[in-house]
Design a protein around this motif. Structure first.
Motif, PDB file in Angstrom:
ATOM      1  N   ALA A   1      -7.683  -5.054   6.933  1.00  0.00           N
ATOM      2  CA  ALA A   1      -6.403  -5.532   6.414  1.00  0.00           C
ATOM      3  C   ALA A   1      -5.453  -4.386   6.085  1.00  0.00           C
ATOM      4  O   ALA A   1      -4.244  -4.590   5.990  1.00  0.00           O
ATOM      5  N   ALA A   2      -5.990  -3.189   5.915  1.00  0.00           N
ATOM      6  CA  ALA A   2      -5.177  -2.005   5.609  1.00  0.00           C
ATOM      7  C   ALA A   2      -5.827  -0.818   6.299  1.00  0.00           C
ATOM      8  O   ALA A   2      -6.427   0.039   5.656  1.00  0.00           O
ATOM      9  N   PRO A   3      -5.735  -0.751   7.629  1.00  0.00           N
ATOM     10  CA  PRO A   3      -6.551   0.200   8.393  1.00  0.00           C
ATOM     11  C   PRO A   3      -6.266   1.671   8.140  1.00  0.00           C
ATOM     12  O   PRO A   3      -7.112   2.505   8.438  1.00  0.00           O
ATOM     13  N   ASP A   4      -5.089   2.020   7.591  1.00  0.00           N
ATOM     14  CA  ASP A   4      -4.846   3.426   7.319  1.00  0.00           C
ATOM     15  C   ASP A   4      -4.911   3.742   5.831  1.00  0.00           C
ATOM     16  O   ASP A   4      -4.519   4.821   5.398  1.00  0.00           O
ATOM     17  N   ALA A   5      -5.469   2.810   5.043  1.00  0.00           N
ATOM     18  CA  ALA A   5      -5.594   3.015   3.605  1.00  0.00           C
ATOM     19  C   ALA A   5      -6.846   3.827   3.277  1.00  0.00           C
ATOM     20  O   ALA A   5      -7.896   3.661   3.893  1.00  0.00           O
ATOM     21  N   SER A   6      -6.735   4.686   2.288  1.00  0.00           N
ATOM     22  CA  SER A   6      -7.885   5.446   1.809  1.00  0.00           C
ATOM     23  C   SER A   6      -8.822   4.530   1.029  1.00  0.00           C
ATOM     24  O   SER A   6      -8.468   3.401   0.672  1.00  0.00           O
ATOM     25  N   LEU A   7     -10.002   5.033   0.730  1.00  0.00           N
ATOM     26  CA  LEU A   7     -10.937   4.252  -0.063  1.00  0.00           C
ATOM     27  C   LEU A   7     -10.347   3.949  -1.444  1.00  0.00           C
ATOM     28  O   LEU A   7     -10.474   2.829  -1.951  1.00  0.00           O
ATOM     29  N   GLY A   8      -9.674   4.936  -2.023  1.00  0.00           N
ATOM     30  CA  GLY A   8      -9.037   4.709  -3.313  1.00  0.00           C
ATOM     31  C   GLY A   8      -7.993   3.615  -3.262  1.00  0.00           C
ATOM     32  O   GLY A   8      -7.880   2.795  -4.183  1.00  0.00           O
ATOM     33  N   ASP A   9      -7.202   3.587  -2.173  1.00  0.00           N
ATOM     34  CA  ASP A   9      -6.206   2.523  -2.009  1.00  0.00           C
ATOM     35  C   ASP A   9      -6.886   1.161  -1.895  1.00  0.00           C
ATOM     36  O   ASP A   9      -6.448   0.182  -2.509  1.00  0.00           O
ATOM     37  N   LEU A  10      -7.959   1.088  -1.099  1.00  0.00           N
ATOM     38  CA  LEU A  10      -8.660  -0.183  -0.929  1.00  0.00           C
ATOM     39  C   LEU A  10      -9.209  -0.686  -2.265  1.00  0.00           C
ATOM     40  O   LEU A  10      -9.155  -1.881  -2.557  1.00  0.00           O
ATOM     41  N   ILE A  11      -9.733   0.230  -3.063  1.00  0.00           N
ATOM     42  CA  ILE A  11     -10.232  -0.148  -4.386  1.00  0.00           C
ATOM     43  C   ILE A  11      -9.101  -0.721  -5.233  1.00  0.00           C
ATOM     44  O   ILE A  11      -9.255  -1.754  -5.894  1.00  0.00           O
ATOM     45  N   ARG A  12      -7.939  -0.084  -5.193  1.00  0.00           N
ATOM     46  CA  ARG A  12      -6.803  -0.571  -5.976  1.00  0.00           C
ATOM     47  C   ARG A  12      -6.325  -1.930  -5.475  1.00  0.00           C
ATOM     48  O   ARG A  12      -5.999  -2.818  -6.265  1.00  0.00           O
TER      49      ARG A  12
ATOM     50  N   ARG B   1      -0.172  -8.008  14.015  1.00  0.00           N
ATOM     51  CA  ARG B   1       1.219  -8.406  13.795  1.00  0.00           C
ATOM     52  C   ARG B   1       1.460  -9.005  12.413  1.00  0.00           C
ATOM     53  O   ARG B   1       2.603  -9.154  11.993  1.00  0.00           O
ATOM     54  N   PHE B   2       0.382  -9.332  11.696  1.00  0.00           N
ATOM     55  CA  PHE B   2       0.540  -9.838  10.339  1.00  0.00           C
ATOM     56  C   PHE B   2       0.452  -8.723   9.295  1.00  0.00           C
ATOM     57  O   PHE B   2       0.301  -8.985   8.108  1.00  0.00           O
ATOM     58  N   GLY B   3       0.561  -7.474   9.770  1.00  0.00           N
ATOM     59  CA  GLY B   3       0.435  -6.341   8.864  1.00  0.00           C
ATOM     60  C   GLY B   3       1.427  -6.354   7.723  1.00  0.00           C
ATOM     61  O   GLY B   3       1.093  -5.989   6.588  1.00  0.00           O
ATOM     62  N   VAL B   4       2.678  -6.763   7.973  1.00  0.00           N
ATOM     63  CA  VAL B   4       3.682  -6.790   6.917  1.00  0.00           C
ATOM     64  C   VAL B   4       3.287  -7.788   5.834  1.00  0.00           C
ATOM     65  O   VAL B   4       3.419  -7.520   4.632  1.00  0.00           O
ATOM     66  N   ALA B   5       2.790  -8.955   6.240  1.00  0.00           N
ATOM     67  CA  ALA B   5       2.374  -9.963   5.269  1.00  0.00           C
ATOM     68  C   ALA B   5       1.224  -9.447   4.406  1.00  0.00           C
ATOM     69  O   ALA B   5       1.210  -9.635   3.182  1.00  0.00           O
ATOM     70  N   TRP B   6       0.251  -8.787   5.039  1.00  0.00           N
ATOM     71  CA  TRP B   6      -0.862  -8.233   4.273  1.00  0.00           C
ATOM     72  C   TRP B   6      -0.380  -7.126   3.349  1.00  0.00           C
ATOM     73  O   TRP B   6      -0.860  -6.990   2.214  1.00  0.00           O
ATOM     74  N   GLN B   7       0.551  -6.334   3.821  1.00  0.00           N
ATOM     75  CA  GLN B   7       1.106  -5.253   2.999  1.00  0.00           C
ATOM     76  C   GLN B   7       1.673  -5.810   1.700  1.00  0.00           C
ATOM     77  O   GLN B   7       1.393  -5.311   0.609  1.00  0.00           O
TER      78      GLN B   7
ATOM     79  N   SER C   1       7.203  -9.297  12.933  1.00  0.00           N
ATOM     80  CA  SER C   1       8.371 -10.066  12.549  1.00  0.00           C
ATOM     81  C   SER C   1       8.124 -10.929  11.331  1.00  0.00           C
ATOM     82  O   SER C   1       9.054 -11.422  10.717  1.00  0.00           O
ATOM     83  N   ASP C   2       6.834 -11.137  10.947  1.00  0.00           N
ATOM     84  CA  ASP C   2       6.540 -11.978   9.806  1.00  0.00           C
ATOM     85  C   ASP C   2       6.808 -11.225   8.511  1.00  0.00           C
ATOM     86  O   ASP C   2       6.647 -10.011   8.429  1.00  0.00           O
ATOM     87  N   THR C   3       7.185 -11.937   7.479  1.00  0.00           N
ATOM     88  CA  THR C   3       7.416 -11.348   6.173  1.00  0.00           C
ATOM     89  C   THR C   3       6.563 -12.063   5.154  1.00  0.00           C
ATOM     90  O   THR C   3       6.021 -13.125   5.391  1.00  0.00           O
ATOM     91  N   ALA C   4       6.471 -11.453   3.965  1.00  0.00           N
ATOM     92  CA  ALA C   4       5.652 -12.049   2.923  1.00  0.00           C
ATOM     93  C   ALA C   4       6.175 -13.404   2.503  1.00  0.00           C
ATOM     94  O   ALA C   4       5.423 -14.259   2.061  1.00  0.00           O
ATOM     95  N   SER C   5       7.481 -13.629   2.607  1.00  0.00           N
ATOM     96  CA  SER C   5       8.024 -14.904   2.176  1.00  0.00           C
ATOM     97  C   SER C   5       7.615 -16.051   3.087  1.00  0.00           C
ATOM     98  O   SER C   5       7.682 -17.208   2.713  1.00  0.00           O
ATOM     99  N   SER C   6       7.162 -15.739   4.307  1.00  0.00           N
ATOM    100  CA  SER C   6       6.769 -16.789   5.234  1.00  0.00           C
ATOM    101  C   SER C   6       5.291 -17.125   5.150  1.00  0.00           C
ATOM    102  O   SER C   6       4.843 -18.094   5.730  1.00  0.00           O
ATOM    103  N   LEU C   7       4.527 -16.297   4.436  1.00  0.00           N
ATOM    104  CA  LEU C   7       3.100 -16.520   4.297  1.00  0.00           C
ATOM    105  C   LEU C   7       2.729 -16.422   2.828  1.00  0.00           C
ATOM    106  O   LEU C   7       3.272 -15.615   2.098  1.00  0.00           O
ATOM    107  N   VAL C   8       1.785 -17.231   2.392  1.00  0.00           N
ATOM    108  CA  VAL C   8       1.385 -17.213   0.998  1.00  0.00           C
ATOM    109  C   VAL C   8      -0.111 -17.033   0.914  1.00  0.00           C
ATOM    110  O   VAL C   8      -0.842 -17.305   1.860  1.00  0.00           O
ATOM    111  N   PRO C   9      -0.634 -16.541  -0.242  1.00  0.00           N
ATOM    112  CA  PRO C   9      -2.077 -16.328  -0.375  1.00  0.00           C
ATOM    113  C   PRO C   9      -2.828 -17.632  -0.501  1.00  0.00           C
ATOM    114  O   PRO C   9      -2.243 -18.697  -0.697  1.00  0.00           O
TER     115      PRO C   9
END
Length: 244
Positions: free
Chosen positions: A9-20, A206-212, A226-234
């Motif tokens: 879901a966050a392929p370039d995130a560090s381990l510390g970022d994933l923990i956060r 392509r859903f990277g922005v929503a996950w971000q 092209s997707d944004t967080a406002s178009s997808l919800v948890p």
């Protein structure tokens, strides 16, 4: 049941970022995919793997598994499994027979291993793996068919061996899966008393922005769309978390 996050879901995130990210979303465990930027890669030393596991534990989380779709060195994977205190998850597209052979070698070398099942052949493949004495994981992908009935079939046959489920298109994509059987999946997990991990993973880059946005990360990580967080919800409802 422990709800978790895949590093996919966050392929370039560090381990510390994933923990956060996991802590921010109230998640209990992390699945580390080979090739992502968490720092655990082929050749990682045992002390480095143990240090990563200690950092995760210090944050009150666990490592659910190390997922790889390449047949790397079995001895190294066994050592990594021991240092992370987590199973190696052997995924496709490598043929099942090759994963079985590699899984048996990892197990013989003292590591934990689970074979990842997927698609219509999940039950049959599970029977083959279970007969070989190997643990199981499953990719619950609504794009491949109703996940509720498949969950019921797998849990009825392999309740003790199935301990890791990847929900493809979970998290911020869940609203797009309406009618795909995710509610039925959750019902089956509860009905069968599932106590393993349920890891949320994206269905496509392509859903990277929503996950971000869902993970609360400021700035991008280069997998926009092209997707944004406002178009997808948890996923609706409070996450189910737990200890080790």
């Amino acid at each position: 049941m422990r709800l978790g996050l895949s590093s996919e879901a966050a392929p370039d995130a560090s381990l510390g970022d994933l923990i956060r990210f996991a802590t921010r979303r109230g998640l209990a465990t992390l699945e580390l995919r080979e090739g992502d930027a968490h720092g655990i890669a082929p050749g990682t030393s045992t002390p480095d793997g143990a240090a990563a596991a200690a950092a995760v534990r210090a944050a009150g989380l666990t490592i659910a598994g190390y997922r790889t779709d390449r047949l790397g060195d079995a001895d190294w994977l066994a050592r990594l499994s021991r240092s992370l205190a987590a199973p190696v998850l052997l995924a496709g597209p490598v043929p099942l027979t090759a994963r079985l052979a590699r899984g048996e070698r990892i197990k013989a070398a003292g590591g934990e291993v689970a074979i990842v099942l997927r698609g219509e052949a999940a039950v049959w493949d599970g029977l083959v793996c279970h007969a070989a004495g190997l643990a199981l994981a499953w990719e619950a992908d609504p794009r491949l068919g109703p996940v509720g009935p498949m969950a019921a079939s797998l849990l009825e046959r392999f309740a003790g061996a199935l301990g890791h489920i990847r929900l493809i298109g979970g998290g911020p994509e869940a609203a797009r899966q309406d009618g795909a059987g995710i509610g039925d999946l959750m019902s089956q997990l509860a009905l069968h008393g599932y106590t393993g991990t349920l890891v949320l993973a994206p269905s496509a880059p392509r859903f990277g922005v929503a996950w971000q946005h869902w993970l609360g990360r400021r700035g991008g990580w280069g997998c926009g769309g092209s997707d944004t967080a406002s178009s997808l919800v948890p996923m609706v409802g409070r996450p189910v978390t737990g200890g080790q």
